[in-house]
Write a protein that holds these residues in place. Structure first.
Motif: not given
Ligand code: ADP
Ligand code: MG
Ligand code: ZN
Length: 611
Positions: A168-171, A177-178, A213-220
């Motif tokens: 949810s932090d990744v908009a 995300k899917e 947001g690639k790194t962000l997605l991985a963290k998510a």
């Protein structure tokens, strides 16, 4: 396969460092610690003390006199003035001549400190090192490279609570995300998938421009999955010591298999995954590391629960072997956000600051066309800083609009840097752009025109805002755009009969577009649908390489010149036909320094009472 040899090289380092420390201690610290502190005094003090018979022992050499007081509790030094009678007078005053009056340590203590203590320290350090070594070589050899908790370049293990970042932090980035959610779901409930016979994808590669947001997605993923998460950056593999990279890969996977199900994330994989070009004297270290990575990724079957995520913004430079199915089965594009994506990202980050109730994110998102997630996050932060600077406790719409410009063009320059004449030229230049744009499309071409200089070097600019999202551009649209770029220079030439350097950026942009029309978009009759240039660096600025003969190249250049000049002539004609409007709007801009798109259209359509 080679045996994994524990790498002992760093041990020499410890030894070396220990030796150096000892040497330094011996040379500087011990001797001065042993000596009484020597105080520097002037010659007069020395004379007085001598006359008063207060000197205990004394040592003379060519440059200095070192002496102590009668009870040897304080030591002094002063310059030697070469007084021939000095020795006699000192003798009379009852001073004792001594080779080293200051060193008050007994020889026993001295030898202890300078000889025995170092040996004792040495023994302690060596015992400590061998203990460490034993620990590392113990029953868990993989602890060696990653030595969790004991420092070094450890692959950090993220577990659920560690990152705290959720999907949810990744908009935006719904597709990405899917695909990642499926992987997380598989790790939580593999049964569901294995019953049908589906196997887990081995790896997924996140590709896209920087800041999306690639790194962000991985963290998510790490935050959502309840499994261990190993994260390492590609550059960490390539180390000082040859052979370490491959060993690190081996250890990483060994550890991952022990912890399975788990996720391994390799950020910036292009540092190790570059194409092996077979050049002599190439980077052996990197190739070994890559080979090891390829081997490891083949080495386990689909269902043992180790998933590899990797991220890069240079997918075209990756080795094809790395990209084939079975290694990275999935390629997940993480593109720049579209309008809705930008609104969502602004909302996610806007929720972290105090905002005014009627903040309209969609206006901001439209103004910030082409911005990445990182830039949008920055816009929100700049707006919050601006609000504080202005002594408010909430972020307002104007803060956000201003910070879009800050992120695009830099801060406003406060001091006056333009002369009135220059300011006038800039006004005409900017209005020239806007006028050409408006006359071609019959709609408000701009959100805002301003002639307030910015720290990026822009003396003024025209902020264009698209109504919706464009995914295609027609030939006419590109031509109109080129005409708009040339409009600034055209206005200058018509009005002042003189041209300036202010158009350099416009020229660059216009040329780029015209060139792409010829060489990549197949928009000319002569070449038709033939690509003369290839894009090489899609996500990082978009370099192109030529793929044509020299003759064709010359022809392309000629055609580019033709296209741009044709549009320049068109712009000049449009402006000359509407020269009255140009003067009117330029004057208004000169006086107001900033005008909005609405004001612009009002004057253009002759409905402005203010002027
Ligand atoms: P990169 O793709 O270069 O790895 P990052 O994941 O490091 O980019 O993103 C940098 C920052 O930008 C993130 O920490 C986050 O604050 C912001 N950001 C980027 N994309 C998004 C997004 N889709 N949603 C929310 N924030 C984002
Ligand atoms: Mg990154
Ligand atoms: Zn311009």
């Amino acid at each position: 396969m080679q045996e994994v040899k524990p790498n002992k090289k760093p041990m020499y380092f410890y030894w070396l460092i220990a030796l150096i420390i000892l040497f330094l201690l011996n040379a500087f610290v011990f001797p001065s610690a042993l000596k009484t502190r020597v105080q520097s005094v002037d010659y007069g003090t020395f004379m007085t003390m001598m006359e008063n018979k207060e000197i205990g022992s004394v040592m003379l050499n060519d440059e200095e006199i070192v002496f102590t007081n009668k009870d040897n509790t304080a030591a002094y030094t002063t310059g030697n003035l070469n007084d021939p009678q000095l020795v006699d007078r000192l003798y009379e005053s009852g001073a004792v001549f001594d080779k080293e009056p200051v060193d008050q340590t007994s020889p026993l203590v001295y030898y202890f400190v300078s000889l025995i203590l170092p040996i004792v320290i040495m023994v302690f350090i060596s015992r400590w090192i061998s203990k460490k070594l034993a620990e590392r070589m113990g029953n868990n050899p993989t602890m060696m490279q990653f030595g969790m908790g004991s420092g070094g370049n450890a692959a950090k293990i993220y577990v659920k609570s560690d990152t705290g970042i959720k999907f949810s932090d990744v908009a935006g980035e719904e597709e990405a995300k899917e695909l990642l959610k499926e992987i997380v779901d598989y790790l939580h409930d593999p049964q569901k998938y294995t019953e049908i016979g589906a196997s887990l994808p081995k790896g997924a590669l996140l590709v896209g421009p920087p800041g999306t947001g690639k790194t962000l997605l991985a963290k998510a993923v790490a935050g959502e999955a309840d499994v261990p998460f190993f994260s390492i950056s590609g550059s960490e593999f390539v180390q000082m010591f040859v052979g370490m990279g491959a060993a690190k890969v081996r250890d990483l996977f060994k550890q991952a298999k022990e912890k399975a199900p788990c996720i391994v994330f390799i950020d910036e994989i292009d540092t190790i995954g570059k194409k092996r070009d077979g050049q002599i004297g190439g980077n052996d270290e990197r190739e070994q590391t890559l080979n090891q990575l390829l081997t490891e990724m083949d080495g386990f079957d689909g269902n043992n629960g180790v998933v590899i995520l990797a991220a890069t913004n240079r997918p075209e430079s990756l080795d094809p072997a790395l990209l084939r199915p079975g290694r990275f089965d999935r390629r997940i594009p993480v593109e720049l956000p579209d309008l809705q994506g930008r609104i969502d990202i602004l909302k996610v980050h806007g929720a972290k600051v105090k905002t005014d109730r009627n903040v309209d994110y969609s206006e901001i998102a439209r103004a910030a066309a082409g911005a990445s997630g990182a830039e949008l996050a920055n816009i929100i932060n700049e707006a919050a800083l601006r609000a504080v600077r202005q002594g408010r406790d909430r972020v307002e719409q104007q803060d956000l609009m201003e910070s879009v410009e800050v992120v695009i063009a830099g801060y406003q320059k406060k001091n006056k840097i333009l002369s009135d004449k220059e300011k006038l030229i800039v006004s005409y230049h900017e209005v020239g752009h806007a006028l050409v744009a408006a006359l071609q499309t019959q709609s408000a071409p701009v959100q805002k025109i301003t002639i307030i200089p910015r720290t990026s070097g822009a003396l003024g600019y025209t902020m264009q805002v698209d109504e919706g999202e464009h995914y295609l551009m027609s030939k006419t649209e590109i031509e109109n755009k080129i005409a708009t770029y040339t409009g600034g220079r055209a206005a200058e030439e018509i009005v002042f009969n003189e041209i300036t350097t202010g158009a350099s950026n416009d020229i660059e942009q216009a040329t780029k577009l015209a060139r792409a029309m010829v060489s990549r978009f197949g928009m000319t009759k002569e070449f038709g649908m033939v690509a003369m240039e290839n894009m090489t660096n899609q996500y990082l600025g978009g370099d192109t390489t030529l793929a044509c003969s020299n003759e064709t190249h010359t022809k392309i250049d000629e055609m580019v010149v033709e296209i741009v000049s044709a549009q320049y002539d068109k712009a000049k004609k449009l402006i000359t036909d509407n020269i009255g409007k140009l003067h009117e709007i330029a004057k208004y801009l000169y006086e107001h320094e900033t005008i909005t798109g609405d004001e612009f259209m009002k004057i253009l359509n002759g409905k402005n009472e203010a002027v």
